[in-house]
Write a protein that holds these residues in place. Structure first.
Motif, mmCIF file in Angstrom:
data_model
loop_
_atom_site.group_PDB
_atom_site.id
_atom_site.type_symbol
_atom_site.label_atom_id
_atom_site.label_comp_id
_atom_site.label_asym_id
_atom_site.label_seq_id
_atom_site.Cartn_x
_atom_site.Cartn_y
_atom_site.Cartn_z
ATOM 1 N N LEU A 25 0.829 -1.209 0.000
ATOM 2 C CA LEU A 25 0.000 0.000 0.000
ATOM 3 C C LEU A 25 0.861 1.255 0.000
ATOM 4 O O LEU A 25 0.520 2.250 -0.657
ATOM 5 C CB LEU A 25 -0.923 0.003 1.221
ATOM 6 N N ALA A 26 1.965 1.218 0.724
ATOM 7 C CA ALA A 26 2.853 2.376 0.775
ATOM 8 C C ALA A 26 3.445 2.669 -0.605
ATOM 9 O O ALA A 26 3.564 3.834 -1.012
ATOM 10 C CB ALA A 26 3.971 2.135 1.796
ATOM 11 N N GLN A 27 3.790 1.620 -1.352
ATOM 12 C CA GLN A 27 4.325 1.807 -2.705
ATOM 13 C C GLN A 27 3.262 2.340 -3.658
ATOM 14 O O GLN A 27 3.534 3.190 -4.498
ATOM 15 C CB GLN A 27 4.875 0.470 -3.225
ATOM 16 N N GLN A 28 2.040 1.853 -3.496
ATOM 17 C CA GLN A 28 0.954 2.284 -4.374
ATOM 18 C C GLN A 28 0.548 3.742 -4.121
ATOM 19 O O GLN A 28 0.315 4.516 -5.058
ATOM 20 C CB GLN A 28 -0.271 1.384 -4.178
ATOM 21 N N ASN A 29 0.459 4.114 -2.839
ATOM 22 C CA ASN A 29 -0.089 5.434 -2.476
ATOM 23 C C ASN A 29 0.976 6.472 -2.149
ATOM 24 O O ASN A 29 0.654 7.656 -1.978
ATOM 25 C CB ASN A 29 -1.029 5.287 -1.273
ATOM 26 N N GLY A 30 2.214 6.037 -2.020
ATOM 27 C CA GLY A 30 3.287 6.984 -1.727
ATOM 28 C C GLY A 30 3.288 7.480 -0.302
ATOM 29 O O GLY A 30 3.939 8.478 0.011
ATOM 30 N N GLN A 31 2.566 6.805 0.597
ATOM 31 C CA GLN A 31 2.545 7.186 2.010
ATOM 32 C C GLN A 31 2.134 5.972 2.846
ATOM 33 O O GLN A 31 1.602 4.997 2.331
ATOM 34 C CB GLN A 31 1.556 8.330 2.257
ATOM 35 N N GLU A 32 2.377 6.093 4.149
ATOM 36 C CA GLU A 32 2.032 4.994 5.027
ATOM 37 C C GLU A 32 0.508 4.809 5.069
ATOM 38 O O GLU A 32 -0.233 5.794 5.183
ATOM 39 C CB GLU A 32 2.548 5.256 6.444
ATOM 40 N N PRO A 33 0.021 3.576 4.964
ATOM 41 C CA PRO A 33 -1.432 3.352 4.950
ATOM 42 C C PRO A 33 -2.054 3.565 6.327
ATOM 43 O O PRO A 33 -1.393 3.398 7.354
ATOM 44 C CB PRO A 33 -1.556 1.890 4.518
#
Length: 218
Positions: A91-99
């Motif tokens: 999720l962090a890679q997809q959204n660019g931030q901690e989920p």
């Protein structure tokens, strides 16, 4: 009976502690043993053997069960944390931030309450020391599956063995149980039955000879 046998519970706890993982506390084992002792005292019926004999088997069994449950919980906790980190990294890679917790729960197919329950349980278990507990070669964690023929043969042998065990007298059954199932030493069994270790060895040998003859005949 409970008051007179508290020392035996402590002795058993230290025996179990000697082969337990480092994070297992002696106080926890004693507590498990005391509860088992109270339950054993309530269920004990005098059938010709001492209460201490009955108590030894019950208390030791309760402590072993506790040990298995703790190790199983630690293993499942580690698996949960691995999955948690894997999903979090994705999720962090997809959204660019901690989920967020809501995003994590959704990605893992859980509602937020279930996610929080699993997360709290994992935190409560000290997963850092799993390496001290888990070992692929440990009988607690092995999962070797037999093929169909081996499974059938093993099942038939178990049934046959169980039937022949019932033909032994009570003392022979108890000694075999203490030696092979409870993994007690001959002198420990002798102390529990109030006989010498030499006598225990003789009875064990005679019982095994009876079993071998019965199994061969069958």
């Amino acid at each position: 009976m409970v008051k007179d046998h508290q020392g035996l519970v402590t002795k058993i706890a230290w025996q179990i502690k000697s082969f337990s993982p480092d994070q297992i506390e002696i106080e926890d084992l004693i507590q498990v043993g005391l509860v088992a002792m109270v339950e054993a005292a309530g269920k004990y019926v005098d059938q010709g053997h001492n209460f201490s004999t009955y108590l030894y088997v019950r208390v030791r069994g309760a402590m072993i069960d506790y040990l298995r449950n703790v190790c199983s919980l630690r293993r499942s906790s580690v698996e949960w944390n691995k999955r948690l980190r894997r999903v979090s990294d994705q999720l962090a890679q997809q959204n660019g931030q901690e989920p967020t917790e809501v995003e994590m729960a959704e990605a893992m197919g859980m509602d937020q309450a279930e996610f929080r329950k699993n997360a709290d349980r994992a935190i409560d278990v000290h997963v850092d020391s799993l390496d001290e507990v888990y070992c692929d070669s440990s009988s607690w964690f092995t999962n070797d599956e037999d093929d169909q023929h081996e499974a059938l043969e093993k099942s038939q042998m178990v049934e046959l063995l169980a039937a022949n065990l019932k033909k032994l007298n009570e003392r022979e059954q108890m000694i075999l149980n203490c030696y092979f199932i409870e993994e007690m030493q001959l002198d420990e069994i002798g102390a529990a039955l109030d006989v010498s270790s030499v006598r225990v060895c003789q009875i064990k040998k005679r019982a095994l000879e009876k079993l071998q003859a019965a199994m061969s005949a069958n």
